[in-house]
Write an enzyme that holds these catalytic residues in place. Structure first.
Site, mmCIF file in Angstrom:
data_model
loop_
_atom_site.group_PDB
_atom_site.id
_atom_site.type_symbol
_atom_site.label_atom_id
_atom_site.label_comp_id
_atom_site.label_asym_id
_atom_site.label_seq_id
_atom_site.Cartn_x
_atom_site.Cartn_y
_atom_site.Cartn_z
ATOM 1 N N ASP A 10 0.810 -1.129 0.036
ATOM 2 C CA ASP A 10 0.023 0.023 0.059
ATOM 3 C C ASP A 10 0.935 1.243 0.105
ATOM 4 O O ASP A 10 2.171 1.170 0.452
ATOM 5 C CB ASP A 10 -0.855 -0.015 1.317
ATOM 6 C CG ASP A 10 -1.611 1.115 1.649
ATOM 7 O OD1 ASP A 10 -2.451 1.588 0.604
ATOM 8 O OD2 ASP A 10 -1.657 1.864 2.545
ATOM 9 N N LEU A 11 0.444 2.404 -0.542
ATOM 10 C CA LEU A 11 1.330 3.518 -0.706
ATOM 11 C C LEU A 11 1.126 4.512 0.707
ATOM 12 O O LEU A 11 2.186 4.501 1.508
ATOM 13 C CB LEU A 11 1.117 4.419 -1.919
ATOM 14 C CG LEU A 11 2.088 5.474 -2.093
ATOM 15 C CD1 LEU A 11 3.501 5.095 -2.252
ATOM 16 C CD2 LEU A 11 1.561 6.099 -3.377
ATOM 17 N N ASP A 12 0.017 5.048 0.642
ATOM 18 C CA ASP A 12 -0.292 6.042 1.898
ATOM 19 C C ASP A 12 -0.428 5.562 3.134
ATOM 20 O O ASP A 12 -1.167 4.417 3.378
ATOM 21 C CB ASP A 12 -1.562 6.692 1.630
ATOM 22 C CG ASP A 12 -1.573 7.445 0.249
ATOM 23 O OD1 ASP A 12 -0.678 7.837 -0.227
ATOM 24 O OD2 ASP A 12 -2.653 7.951 -0.243
ATOM 25 N N THR A 18 0.990 10.251 3.645
ATOM 26 C CA THR A 18 0.268 11.568 2.861
ATOM 27 C C THR A 18 -0.987 11.591 3.741
ATOM 28 O O THR A 18 -1.716 12.432 3.305
ATOM 29 C CB THR A 18 0.104 10.998 1.411
ATOM 30 O OG1 THR A 18 -0.242 9.532 1.577
ATOM 31 C CG2 THR A 18 1.199 11.373 0.496
ATOM 32 N N LYS A 46 -8.696 6.661 6.282
ATOM 33 C CA LYS A 46 -7.551 5.800 5.828
ATOM 34 C C LYS A 46 -7.891 4.977 4.648
ATOM 35 O O LYS A 46 -8.308 3.762 5.301
ATOM 36 C CB LYS A 46 -6.642 5.685 7.000
ATOM 37 C CG LYS A 46 -5.897 6.703 7.501
ATOM 38 C CD LYS A 46 -4.927 6.350 8.419
ATOM 39 C CE LYS A 46 -4.375 7.687 9.222
ATOM 40 N NZ LYS A 46 -3.593 7.216 10.128
ATOM 41 N N SER A 115 -2.405 0.646 -4.356
ATOM 42 C CA SER A 115 -2.955 1.888 -3.554
ATOM 43 C C SER A 115 -4.376 2.436 -4.147
ATOM 44 O O SER A 115 -4.693 2.083 -5.386
ATOM 45 C CB SER A 115 -2.071 2.976 -3.834
ATOM 46 O OG SER A 115 -2.612 4.144 -3.341
ATOM 47 N N ALA A 116 -5.177 2.808 -3.273
ATOM 48 C CA ALA A 116 -6.356 3.196 -3.799
ATOM 49 C C ALA A 116 -6.292 4.742 -4.437
ATOM 50 O O ALA A 116 -7.347 5.201 -5.091
ATOM 51 C CB ALA A 116 -7.298 3.439 -2.447
ATOM 52 N N LYS A 146 -10.637 -1.104 -1.683
ATOM 53 C CA LYS A 146 -10.830 -2.124 -0.624
ATOM 54 C C LYS A 146 -11.892 -1.977 0.105
ATOM 55 O O LYS A 146 -12.464 -0.761 0.346
ATOM 56 C CB LYS A 146 -9.374 -1.720 0.062
ATOM 57 C CG LYS A 146 -7.985 -1.607 -0.923
ATOM 58 C CD LYS A 146 -7.145 -1.137 -0.202
ATOM 59 C CE LYS A 146 -5.751 -0.957 -1.057
ATOM 60 N NZ LYS A 146 -4.497 0.022 -0.342
ATOM 61 N N GLU A 170 0.113 -3.331 4.348
ATOM 62 C CA GLU A 170 -1.213 -2.476 4.565
ATOM 63 C C GLU A 170 -1.285 -1.723 5.928
ATOM 64 O O GLU A 170 -0.973 -2.247 7.010
ATOM 65 C CB GLU A 170 -2.613 -3.220 4.449
ATOM 66 C CG GLU A 170 -3.058 -3.116 3.156
ATOM 67 C CD GLU A 170 -3.643 -1.549 2.839
ATOM 68 O OE1 GLU A 170 -3.607 -0.911 3.731
ATOM 69 O OE2 GLU A 170 -3.943 -1.457 1.790
ATOM 70 N N ASP A 171 -1.563 -0.412 5.908
ATOM 71 C CA ASP A 171 -1.783 0.328 7.259
ATOM 72 C C ASP A 171 -3.369 0.365 7.567
ATOM 73 O O ASP A 171 -3.567 0.933 8.733
ATOM 74 C CB ASP A 171 -1.134 1.696 7.209
ATOM 75 C CG ASP A 171 -2.021 2.596 6.292
ATOM 76 O OD1 ASP A 171 -2.055 2.206 5.147
ATOM 77 O OD2 ASP A 171 -2.162 3.771 6.842
#
Ligand code: B16
Ligand code: MG
Length: 216
Positions: A10-12, A18, A46, A115-116, A146, A170-171
């Site tokens: 996942d990115l953020d 971010t 998030k 990422s979303a 997601k 994932e966060d």
């Protein structure tokens, strides 16, 4: 022991933080609409898509608007967000990310972004990490947000790997559910209270080893 051949990030919240820029932009929108949006309220956004985030925000403010107005508000928030992220630098890459990506790639384990965000490409360019990924799946490529597994399944597919040989990082809770639904192992990055359904929860990417991943 799993046959680890790919890692999907996942990115953020995993590679970069971010969330603070999303929060600044949502808070500004709420202010314009005349209500307060707190850091605590922001937790619920998030990993959630832009339009779903807007719905949550409007709900908090008790605001009802037309679909056209929703599109306008989402675009307004995104304009500010894009302005904020356009000033990002490689300094904002979260600790441990580069070391882990290098270690994985050295071992021939493929890497992907799942990422979303529709702004994932901009962020990766700003922080200079695009070349570290074999596949980049973002909000522009997928139809279902997601916890639907689409984003991660697409990542596995673009790497030409079966989901069972991939690990997701994932966060967000919705992301952990997406990984489970996709038949993948998952590592939660953040607090165990929130990410308890993950196969392993770590505070950040600093100490994780490939051995720990293959043992999942
Ligand atoms: P955008 P991730 C998600 O990214 C964020 O966590 C979430 O807060 C945001 O609303 C979503 O992207 C959409 O972002 O408005 O840029 O398309 O965590 O899946 O990398
Ligand atoms: Mg995230």
């Amino acid at each position: 022991m799993m046959d680890l051949r790919g890692c999907i990030f996942d990115l953020d919240g995993v590679i970069v933080d971010t969330a603070k820029y999303h929060f600044m932009a949502w808070r500004r929108l709420a202010k314009e609409l005349d209500f307060t949006f707190t850091l605590e309220d922001n937790e619920a956004l998030k990993g959630v898509s832009r339009m779903a985030s807007l719905e949550i925000l409007l709900n908090k403010g008790g605001i009802h608007v037309s679909e056209e107005e929703k599109a306008r508000l989402a675009a307004r928030k995104n304009g500010w967000y894009v302005e904020f992220i356009s000033g990002m630098t490689p300094d904002e890459i979260l600790p441990g990310s580069i070391k882990l990506l290098r270690a994985l790639r050295r071992k021939g384990i493929l890497t992907a972004i799942g990422s979303a965000s529709k702004n994932a490409g901009t962020i990766l360019d700003r922080i200079g990490l695009r070349p570290m990924f074999d596949a980049i799946i973002d909000g522009n490529k997928i139809h279902k947000a997601k916890p639907d597994p689409e984003v991660f399944l697409r990542g596995a597919e673009e790497m030409n790997l079966p989901p069972s040989s991939c690990v997701v990082f994932e966060d967000a809770q919705a992301g952990i559910e997406a990984a489970i639904a996709g038949g993948m192992k998952c590592v939660g990055v953040g607090s165990p209270e929130l990410l308890g359904r993950a196969d392993l929860v770590i505070p950040d990417l600093r100490k994780i080893t490939i051995k720990q991943l293959t043992n999942l």
